[in-house]
Each structure stands twice: as C-alpha cells, then as structure tokens.
Design a protein around this motif. Structure first.
Motif: not given
Length: 224
Positions: A51-66, A83-85
C-alpha cells in the motif's frame, strides 16, 4: 504479480502513481483511495501486497489507516505499507513506523526509485537505507527526550533474540547480523520472526523503533 493499493487525497498524484505502476507488467493496481477510511475498506476487500499511503489526508490520517489495516485480522501475510510524505522528517513518519509501516518515500522520489521500493517492501525488507532509519529515529528520540528504561516486554525474549533485536535497532541487515553473530541468515530470520511475534510487532521498522523506545539501543546525542 504484486498487488498495489494507492492512497492519496490528491487526484492528480493518485492517478499519476497508479498510471506509473500499471505500466509495469509485474505490478497490478487493485484499488485507489482518496481517504484513510477508503484505504481501510479497500485493503480488507482487495488484499493488496503493498500500500502506498499518503500520510496527510482529511479525516483519517495515513498513520491511523495504517494502524487499522495492520491490526485487522487477515488471511495470510498482511500488506506492506509505504508512507508517502512531503517532508523527510515529518513528525508523523515516526508514528507511522511504530504503527507498522515498512518505510517511507518523499513524494518527489524518482519513478524508478518508487518502483524499486514496491519490490523491496514486497520482499519483506525495509524501504530506506539503514543510515536514514537510524537518523530518523535518533532525531525523534532526541526531540522527545526518550530515556533508556528497559521494558518488561524484553523479559519474554531469549538472550539471542534480544541480541538480534539490538542489532536490528542499530539498523544492521540480516546478512550483517549473521556475520556479526557467526550464524546463518536463516537463523537470524528465525530469531527475528520469533521476537516480533512475542512483542506483537508487524514490521522490521517497528522493531527498530521498539529497540530505541525500550532503551535496548541508546540514541547517540552527538550529530555529524
């Protein structure tokens, strides 16, 4: 075939990443998500390898999603999260490593590096060089003023497992650890897998962070 889930709230970034990955015959984009919530849902439904995961997103962050993706019960091996940052020492990056991410990439990473990274984490390795891992975690621990206090969790480890974990914390590869301990690389992998199972860790990067947090490895105070 490596199955990849792309997560980014910016449609142009997300589409660009997906197009790049689809151009490679050994990679398959099994989904695109614009939010952390969608990432969690698609990860469960599509079962990607990476999974390529953006770290900063509206609502649930990439950290929480991970955290939610890696904590969810899964048949077979859990996905590897990259994590993409935008920032190489983003405050969220360390938290992502603790959550079980396999590493991180800057969003301006060249395409060939991104593709190599997907193969690297799919094979079970950490994404970035040992020196980068060490610098990231030492920077965090200096800023957070973490003190060396051995954890009771370490008592569950054998002496050799603790030794392997300490060397992992020093960012040595399995090959380097095998040479240091005069054992086979397969033996190192066995010790590390048992250690991670006992401690409830899901990635090598998480093991590095744990070694620092428990004081098994002490961050160096001087910088070069």
């Amino acid at each position: 075939m490596i199955k990849v889930l792309v997560v980014d709230d910016q449609i142009l970034v997300r589409a660009g990443l997906a197009a790049l990955i689809r151009a490679m015959p050994e990679l398959d984009v099994v989904g695109e998500a614009a939010t952390g919530e969608d990432a969690v849902r698609l990860a469960a439904a599509r079962r990607p390898d990476v999974i390529l995961m953006d770290i900063r997103m509206p609502g649930m962050s990439g950290v929480t999603a991970t955290e939610r993706i890696l904590a969810a019960p899964a048949d077979g091996r859990p996905p590897k999260v990259v994590i993409l940052t935008t920032f190489d020492l983003d405050d969220y990056v360390y938290n992502a490593l603790r959550a079980g991410a396999s590493g991180f990439l800057l969003k301006d990473t060249p395409p060939e590096r991104l593709l190599t990274a997907i193969h690297t984490v799919a094979a079970g390795e950490m994404l970035f060089a040992p020196s980068v891992t060490r610098r990231l975690i030492e920077t965090y621990t200096r800023r957070a003023d973490v003190t060396a206090a051995p954890s009771r969790d370490l008592a569950a480890l054998t002496a050799r497992e603790a030794e392997v974990l300490e060397l992992v914390g020093h960012a040595l590869s399995n090959t380097e650890i095998a040479g240091r301990l005069c054992v086979s690389e397969a033996t190192v992998k066995t010790h590390l897998n048992r250690t991670m199972t006992k401690l409830g860790l899901s990635s090598r990067a998480q093991a590095v962070a744990f070694a620092y947090e428990t004081g098994l490895v002490t961050p160096r105070r001087a910088t070069v």
